[in-house]
Design a protein around this motif. Structure first.
Motif, PDB file in Angstrom:
ATOM      1  N   GLU A 168       0.813  -1.221   0.000  1.00 38.75           N
ATOM      2  CA  GLU A 168       0.000   0.000   0.000  1.00 38.75           C
ATOM      3  C   GLU A 168       0.846   1.270   0.000  1.00 38.75           C
ATOM      4  O   GLU A 168       0.632   2.182   0.801  1.00 38.75           O
ATOM      5  CB  GLU A 168      -0.972  -0.024   1.181  1.00 38.75           C
ATOM      6  N   SER A 211       3.051   7.246   6.805  1.00 36.75           N
ATOM      7  CA  SER A 211       2.027   8.273   6.895  1.00 36.75           C
ATOM      8  C   SER A 211       2.040   8.933   8.280  1.00 36.75           C
ATOM      9  O   SER A 211       2.016  10.166   8.401  1.00 36.75           O
ATOM     10  CB  SER A 211       0.694   7.615   6.535  1.00 36.75           C
ATOM     11  N   ASN A 225       3.368  -2.121   9.340  1.00 31.81           N
ATOM     12  CA  ASN A 225       2.684  -1.563   8.167  1.00 31.81           C
ATOM     13  C   ASN A 225       3.472  -0.322   7.746  1.00 31.81           C
ATOM     14  O   ASN A 225       3.351   0.726   8.361  1.00 31.81           O
ATOM     15  CB  ASN A 225       1.234  -1.220   8.554  1.00 31.81           C
ATOM     16  N   SER A 270       3.256   1.533   5.169  1.00 32.33           N
ATOM     17  CA  SER A 270       2.411   2.610   4.669  1.00 32.33           C
ATOM     18  C   SER A 270       1.874   3.448   5.830  1.00 32.33           C
ATOM     19  O   SER A 270       1.936   4.686   5.823  1.00 32.33           O
ATOM     20  CB  SER A 270       1.274   1.998   3.854  1.00 32.33           C
ATOM     21  N   GLN A 271       1.389   2.738   6.847  1.00 33.24           N
ATOM     22  CA  GLN A 271       0.862   3.428   8.023  1.00 33.24           C
ATOM     23  C   GLN A 271       1.973   4.174   8.764  1.00 33.24           C
ATOM     24  O   GLN A 271       1.789   5.312   9.197  1.00 33.24           O
ATOM     25  CB  GLN A 271       0.244   2.363   8.941  1.00 33.24           C
TER      26      GLN A 271
END
Ligand SMILES: *[C@@H]1O[C@H](CO)[C@@H](O)[C@H](O)[C@H]1NC(C)=O
Ligand SMILES: *[C@@H]1O[C@H](CO)[C@@H](O)[C@H](O)[C@H]1NC(C)=O
Ligand SMILES: *[C@@H]1O[C@H](CO)[C@@H](O)[C@H](O)[C@H]1NC(C)=O
Length: 204
Positions: free
Chosen positions: A40, A183, A177, A179-180
């Motif tokens: 992601e 971010s 994660n 992506s997390q």
């Protein structure tokens, strides 16, 4: 002109045999392996991340996107170079396995195999001035699994990175994660990356 360009490209290819040379080829390898979708992230690299695995005997193995590396040659720790006009840094390098314990049923993914910041670009060599948040862990795909995609990503480091409290050396490495994390820590999208495929040790 055409001929001399051809000759110099050919010479470059000879010198650089094995490693990533063209950014579009790296992007295509990531896309073909479904890595951006599976972790992601948006992967539109603007530079090359060169990952070298030291060997007990002989020269290091320099990855190119999608290379198969025997597990026994992946002890590391890797060294990193960046090729491209990316500035002095700092940078963050993250390595994740989206295929744990198996690509078909990745219930423990991602496994965090490396997370480090404060890397600076010293004539292409990425030198970190602080210990990694998560030191390098050698790939250990379980017996019976197909090869896993060990994915290395380079980010521009945000001001928030050095004060993040999401991950430290004792944080469990499974179910990470990227992506997390990127971010939450405002890293943006990766600017470079590569990956290797590592299968379990052959049965003895
Ligand atoms: C695996 O690596 C270890 C340590 O680097 C080495 O001693 C051993 O010979 C290697 N085994 C094979 C099968 O290459
Ligand atoms: C490390 O992070 C975990 C959360 O992943 C947290 O519970 C723990 O307190 C942190 N340890 C230190 C020394 O900061
Ligand atoms: C990972 O984080 C992203 C948000 O950045 C979220 O959309 C996604 O669902 C998360 N993946 C998993 C498997 O939790």
């Amino acid at each position: 002109m055409y001929l001399s360009r051809f000759v110099s490209l050919f010479a470059l290819a000879l010198v650089a045999v094995g490693q990533d040379i063209f950014i579009p080829a790296v992007k295509k390898a990531f896309d073909d392996a479904d890595i951006p979708e599976d972790i992601e992230i948006v992967f539109n690299p603007t530079a090359l991340l060169e990952v070298s695995l030291p060997q007990t005997v002989g020269p290091p193995i320099i990855l190119h996107a999608g290379i198969h590396v025997p597990r026994n040659d992946t002890a590391g720790p890797p060294t990193f170079h960046v090729v491209g006009n990316v500035g002095h840094g700092p940078f963050v390098v993250a390595t994740v396995d989206p295929d744990a314990p198996t690509p078909a049923d990745p219930t423990e993914a991602q496994v965090r195999h490396f997370l480090g910041g404060n890397f600076f670009n010293e004539n292409g060599l990425l030198v970190n001035v602080t210990p990694a948040v998560s030191e390098f862990r050698q790939p250990t795909p379980p017996a019976g699994s197909p090869a896993h995609r060990y994915t290395f990503l380079l980010f521009n480091q945000s001001p928030e990175f050095n004060s993040q409290t999401l991950v430290n050396a004792s944080t469990i490495v499974t179910n990470f994660n990227i992506s997390q994390f990127a971010s939450a820590v405002d890293l943006g999208n990766p600017i470079a990356g590569t990956f290797m495929l590592v299968a379990p040790d052959p049965a003895t």
